[in-house]
Design a protein around this motif. Structure first.
Motif, PDB file in Angstrom:
ATOM      1  N   MET A  50      22.518 -14.572 -10.769  1.00 49.57           N
ATOM      2  CA  MET A  50      21.428 -15.109 -11.398  1.00 49.57           C
ATOM      3  C   MET A  50      20.922 -14.259 -12.358  1.00 49.57           C
ATOM      4  O   MET A  50      19.993 -12.758 -11.412  1.00 49.57           O
ATOM      5  CB  MET A  50      20.008 -15.334 -10.813  1.00 49.57           C
ATOM      6  CG  MET A  50      19.177 -16.785 -12.180  1.00 49.57           C
ATOM      7  SD  MET A  50      17.512 -17.126 -10.837  1.00 49.57           S
ATOM      8  CE  MET A  50      18.342 -19.023 -10.401  1.00 49.57           C
ATOM      9  N   PRO A  51      19.979 -14.002 -13.534  1.00 51.11           N
ATOM     10  CA  PRO A  51      19.748 -12.211 -14.126  1.00 51.11           C
ATOM     11  C   PRO A  51      18.098 -12.684 -13.986  1.00 51.11           C
ATOM     12  O   PRO A  51      17.634 -13.819 -13.487  1.00 51.11           O
ATOM     13  CB  PRO A  51      19.652 -12.526 -15.462  1.00 51.11           C
ATOM     14  CG  PRO A  51      19.504 -14.248 -15.766  1.00 51.11           C
ATOM     15  CD  PRO A  51      20.852 -14.835 -14.813  1.00 51.11           C
ATOM     16  N   PRO A  52      17.320 -11.274 -12.932  1.00 52.15           N
ATOM     17  CA  PRO A  52      16.178 -11.099 -13.522  1.00 52.15           C
ATOM     18  C   PRO A  52      15.076 -11.729 -13.731  1.00 52.15           C
ATOM     19  O   PRO A  52      13.822 -12.200 -13.916  1.00 52.15           O
ATOM     20  CB  PRO A  52      16.341  -9.489 -13.128  1.00 52.15           C
ATOM     21  CG  PRO A  52      17.531  -8.851 -12.988  1.00 52.15           C
ATOM     22  CD  PRO A  52      18.147  -9.970 -13.807  1.00 52.15           C
ATOM     23  N   SER A  53      15.050 -12.330 -15.052  1.00 48.86           N
ATOM     24  CA  SER A  53      14.324 -12.729 -16.406  1.00 48.86           C
ATOM     25  C   SER A  53      14.437 -13.954 -16.110  1.00 48.86           C
ATOM     26  O   SER A  53      13.552 -14.971 -15.917  1.00 48.86           O
ATOM     27  CB  SER A  53      15.053 -12.704 -17.986  1.00 48.86           C
ATOM     28  OG  SER A  53      16.404 -13.013 -18.076  1.00 48.86           O
ATOM     29  N   SER A  54      15.450 -14.563 -15.767  1.00 50.41           N
ATOM     30  CA  SER A  54      15.743 -16.110 -15.299  1.00 50.41           C
ATOM     31  C   SER A  54      15.240 -16.095 -13.765  1.00 50.41           C
ATOM     32  O   SER A  54      14.525 -17.429 -14.108  1.00 50.41           O
ATOM     33  CB  SER A  54      17.252 -17.107 -15.007  1.00 50.41           C
ATOM     34  OG  SER A  54      18.273 -16.828 -16.487  1.00 50.41           O
ATOM     35  N   ALA A  55      15.516 -15.557 -12.966  1.00 50.99           N
ATOM     36  CA  ALA A  55      14.692 -15.918 -11.655  1.00 50.99           C
ATOM     37  C   ALA A  55      13.112 -15.323 -11.563  1.00 50.99           C
ATOM     38  O   ALA A  55      11.884 -16.032 -11.123  1.00 50.99           O
ATOM     39  CB  ALA A  55      14.962 -14.114 -10.809  1.00 50.99           C
ATOM     40  N   LEU A  56      13.062 -14.676 -13.107  1.00 48.68           N
ATOM     41  CA  LEU A  56      11.156 -14.435 -13.270  1.00 48.68           C
ATOM     42  C   LEU A  56      11.141 -15.534 -13.639  1.00 48.68           C
ATOM     43  O   LEU A  56       9.656 -16.728 -13.205  1.00 48.68           O
ATOM     44  CB  LEU A  56      11.052 -13.326 -13.962  1.00 48.68           C
ATOM     45  CG  LEU A  56       9.370 -13.843 -14.141  1.00 48.68           C
ATOM     46  CD1 LEU A  56       8.741 -13.084 -13.330  1.00 48.68           C
ATOM     47  CD2 LEU A  56       9.251 -12.015 -15.099  1.00 48.68           C
ATOM     48  N   LEU A  57      11.461 -16.758 -14.258  1.00 45.12           N
ATOM     49  CA  LEU A  57      11.044 -17.887 -15.581  1.00 45.12           C
ATOM     50  C   LEU A  57      11.257 -18.932 -14.535  1.00 45.12           C
ATOM     51  O   LEU A  57      10.448 -20.103 -14.937  1.00 45.12           O
ATOM     52  CB  LEU A  57      12.005 -18.017 -16.390  1.00 45.12           C
ATOM     53  CG  LEU A  57      11.376 -17.740 -17.728  1.00 45.12           C
ATOM     54  CD1 LEU A  57      12.610 -17.964 -18.798  1.00 45.12           C
ATOM     55  CD2 LEU A  57      10.017 -16.778 -18.134  1.00 45.12           C
ATOM     56  N   PHE A  58      11.666 -19.092 -13.139  1.00 47.25           N
ATOM     57  CA  PHE A  58      11.898 -20.367 -12.295  1.00 47.25           C
ATOM     58  C   PHE A  58      10.656 -19.661 -11.749  1.00 47.25           C
ATOM     59  O   PHE A  58      10.114 -20.962 -10.851  1.00 47.25           O
ATOM     60  CB  PHE A  58      13.379 -20.211 -12.299  1.00 47.25           C
ATOM     61  CG  PHE A  58      14.192 -20.547 -12.718  1.00 47.25           C
ATOM     62  CD1 PHE A  58      14.332 -22.151 -12.595  1.00 47.25           C
ATOM     63  CD2 PHE A  58      15.708 -19.605 -12.504  1.00 47.25           C
ATOM     64  CE1 PHE A  58      15.534 -22.708 -13.879  1.00 47.25           C
ATOM     65  CE2 PHE A  58      16.602 -20.212 -13.384  1.00 47.25           C
ATOM     66  CZ  PHE A  58      16.833 -21.579 -13.485  1.00 47.25           C
ATOM     67  N   LEU A  59      10.365 -18.567 -11.345  1.00 49.25           N
ATOM     68  CA  LEU A  59       9.393 -18.525 -10.553  1.00 49.25           C
ATOM     69  C   LEU A  59       8.322 -19.027 -11.010  1.00 49.25           C
ATOM     70  O   LEU A  59       7.485 -20.140 -10.221  1.00 49.25           O
ATOM     71  CB  LEU A  59       9.201 -16.299 -10.328  1.00 49.25           C
ATOM     72  CG  LEU A  59       7.751 -16.769  -9.148  1.00 49.25           C
ATOM     73  CD1 LEU A  59       7.856 -17.669  -7.710  1.00 49.25           C
ATOM     74  CD2 LEU A  59       7.485 -14.951  -9.317  1.00 49.25           C
ATOM     75  N   VAL A  60       8.156 -19.089 -12.261  1.00 56.00           N
ATOM     76  CA  VAL A  60       6.688 -18.992 -13.100  1.00 56.00           C
ATOM     77  C   VAL A  60       6.384 -20.727 -13.092  1.00 56.00           C
ATOM     78  O   VAL A  60       5.276 -21.266 -12.832  1.00 56.00           O
ATOM     79  CB  VAL A  60       6.161 -18.376 -14.222  1.00 56.00           C
ATOM     80  CG1 VAL A  60       5.815 -18.965 -15.245  1.00 56.00           C
ATOM     81  CG2 VAL A  60       6.044 -17.027 -13.765  1.00 56.00           C
ATOM     82  N   LEU A  61       7.609 -21.427 -14.202  1.00 58.10           N
ATOM     83  CA  LEU A  61       7.888 -22.968 -14.082  1.00 58.10           C
ATOM     84  C   LEU A  61       7.404 -23.465 -12.547  1.00 58.10           C
ATOM     85  O   LEU A  61       6.667 -24.326 -12.694  1.00 58.10           O
ATOM     86  CB  LEU A  61       9.030 -23.121 -15.152  1.00 58.10           C
ATOM     87  CG  LEU A  61       8.653 -24.215 -15.295  1.00 58.10           C
ATOM     88  CD1 LEU A  61       7.371 -24.781 -16.546  1.00 58.10           C
ATOM     89  CD2 LEU A  61      10.436 -24.336 -16.351  1.00 58.10           C
ATOM     90  N   GLY A  62       8.000 -23.258 -11.822  1.00 54.08           N
ATOM     91  CA  GLY A  62       8.281 -24.171 -10.514  1.00 54.08           C
ATOM     92  C   GLY A  62       7.171 -23.936 -10.078  1.00 54.08           C
ATOM     93  O   GLY A  62       6.708 -24.858  -9.340  1.00 54.08           O
ATOM     94  N   THR A  63       6.615 -23.045 -10.091  1.00 60.59           N
ATOM     95  CA  THR A  63       4.524 -22.788  -9.744  1.00 60.59           C
ATOM     96  C   THR A  63       3.644 -23.346 -10.085  1.00 60.59           C
ATOM     97  O   THR A  63       2.732 -23.930 -10.275  1.00 60.59           O
ATOM     98  CB  THR A  63       4.768 -20.972  -9.514  1.00 60.59           C
ATOM     99  OG1 THR A  63       5.136 -20.442  -8.923  1.00 60.59           O
ATOM    100  CG2 THR A  63       3.144 -20.745  -9.036  1.00 60.59           C
ATOM    101  N   ALA A  64       3.727 -23.183 -11.599  1.00 56.58           N
ATOM    102  CA  ALA A  64       3.395 -24.420 -11.799  1.00 56.58           C
ATOM    103  C   ALA A  64       3.057 -26.232 -12.075  1.00 56.58           C
ATOM    104  O   ALA A  64       2.257 -26.562 -11.823  1.00 56.58           O
ATOM    105  CB  ALA A  64       3.572 -23.925 -13.836  1.00 56.58           C
ATOM    106  N   VAL A  65       4.690 -26.295 -12.330  1.00 61.45           N
ATOM    107  CA  VAL A  65       4.846 -27.148 -11.543  1.00 61.45           C
ATOM    108  C   VAL A  65       4.472 -27.573  -9.995  1.00 61.45           C
ATOM    109  O   VAL A  65       4.622 -29.693 -10.088  1.00 61.45           O
ATOM    110  CB  VAL A  65       6.643 -28.006 -11.834  1.00 61.45           C
ATOM    111  CG1 VAL A  65       7.277 -29.406 -11.597  1.00 61.45           C
ATOM    112  CG2 VAL A  65       6.900 -27.652 -12.898  1.00 61.45           C
TER     113      VAL A  65
END
Length: 437
Positions: A50-65
């Motif tokens: 998993m690229p770092p950019s995807s990991a960061l977006l998952f962290l942000v969106l998962g936290t928001a949800v």
């Protein structure tokens, strides 16, 4: 109208759990890149990380949800959730366009040094399909928010986009588990295995948020006792679990069975090689008994002398005749120093092939025992092996007086031995091969 939180208890809890898992997988992948542990962002060593950019977006969106599901009445302000949704959607759009054009931005590495091997997929960069799925995830999150003007179509749009994430994530996971090579036919390169699992969890969380939002905009009198979205969610989870567990069980059984068969074949191979070496060593031992034997040399010298010695002929025939009877040899030939056949046991009237006479001359020239490999006999086309034993004059010590040939018919004992399998089997085949060059 705001629904009673008790009515949406299970979807809300499931949204929290899946949101936390998505954010946790993002943190897990980021730590793998930072700590230089390739197995973490790859999920297992043979897949794309998993690229770092995807990991960061998952962290942000998962936290928001997770926050929206945890604080159902705290999203009256749209600033932070809209900011998250718009940010994820815009980043996904930009990366979808650039990556589909073959342009990979270094900002995706987030400052982490990543070495890219030429000729391989762009390591550490987002796949175009991944970027499109992030656009769908961001839009689904935006559609699940409590806007000032509520409309039933927004939760429906959020629900369908979440189902898209679930379906694509599930298909990618099953493809990785089964080992479908067609994954590499996806434009550019396929999403990572950990990315696929994160999208499946994100789709489940967003589906729960969409269901909760649908409860809020639908009058209580029109609400179903068990929403269709929740039924589909339960069905999807059960189907995913059954298929995943079945696939993993099959792959585990297949791997164990293959390893067991490989161990059996290795054991049979080692047994066959050891027995063949013993068989060849025994044949060489038979030849060494005759090689340099002074009694045999004197008997052959008398037999090949100018005067016919009937006694030596009978003794020699009796001695050599034991080899076809007791030592698995087909025939025994005795040639004089000129390569002329003088004796054969048993006597069949079949002449010795001319190539064997040439081989006998070469053995006499070397003065050593020669093991002639598989060859076809000229007159009959039969395959034989031969042991060529030079006969030396025992008195003079260096004069060669003849050659003894022990012919082996592999059809009698060797080939049946090679074909024999130590355990019952309907498909086992043994091949005897030789490296040439």
């Amino acid at each position: 109208m705001i629904a009673d939180p008790v009515e949406g208890r299970w979807p809300r809890r499931l949204a929290r759990a899946c949101g936390l898992l998505v954010a946790g997988l993002g943190v897990f992948a980021l730590l793998g890149w930072i700590l230089n542990i390739p197995a973490w962002p790859s999920l297992w060593s043979e897949t794309i990380p998993m690229p770092p950019s995807s990991a960061l977006l998952f962290l942000v969106l998962g936290t928001a949800v997770c926050l929206r599901a945890w604080l159902p009445r705290a999203d009256t302000t749209l600033r932070w959730p809209v900011s998250v949704g718009v940010l994820v959607t815009l980043i996904g759009l930009v990366l979808a366009v650039t990556s589909s054009m073959g342009i990979f931005l270094q900002v995706e590495h987030l400052g982490i040094p990543i070495l890219i091997t030429p000729g391989e997929y762009p390591l550490g960069h987002m796949s175009p399909l991944t970027a499109i799925l992030f656009v769908a995830g961001g839009l689904s999150f935006l559609a699940s928010l409590r806007w000032p003007v509520s409309h039933r179509r927004l939760p429906q749009a959020s629900w369908w986009l979440a189902c898209l994430l679930m379906a694509v994530g599930l298909l990618l996971i099953l493809a990785y588990l089964i080992g479908v090579e067609q994954l590499h036919g996806i434009p550019s390169f396929p999403p990572a295995a950990l990315t696929s699992a994160s999208f499946l969890l994100l789709g489940i969380a967003l589906l729960c948020l969409a269901d909760l939002r649908a409860r809020q905009v639908t009058p209580r009198s029109e609400q179903e006792e068990l929403p269709v979205g929740l039924l589909l969610l339960i069905f999807g989870l059960l189907a995913t679990g059954i298929i995943t567990i079945g696939t993993l069980s099959y792959r585990t059984y297949e791997g164990n069975y293959r390893n067991e068969v490989e161990r059996q074949l290795l054991a049979v191979w080692q047994l066959k090689v050891a027995e063949l070496e013993d068989w060849r060593r025994e044949r060489i031992g038979d030849a060494q008994v005759l090689y340099g034997n002074s009694t045999l040399s004197a008997l052959v010298e008398r037999f090949l002398g100018e005067t016919q010695d009937e006694v030596s002929s009978q003794q020699l025939t009796q001695w050599l005749g034991r080899y076809p009877l007791a030592y698995e040899y087909d025939r025994v030939f005795l040639l004089d120093a000129h390569g002329v056949e003088r004796l054969s046991v048993p006597e069949t009237g079949e002449a010795l092939a001319s190539d064997m006479i040439q081989e006998a001359a070469a053995a006499m020239g070397s003065g050593e025992i020669a093991f002639l490999d598989f060859h076809k006999d000229e007159p009959s086309g039969q395959v034989y092996l031969d042991l060529l034993i030079p006969i030396v004059d025992g008195r003079e010590g260096s004069r060669l007086i003849g050659t003894l040939i022990l012919r082996i018919d592999p059809q009698e004992h060797l080939f049946p031995f090679i074909a024999r399998w130590p355990t019952p089997s309907e498909t086992a085949v043994t091949l005897l091969v030789r490296r040439e060059g």
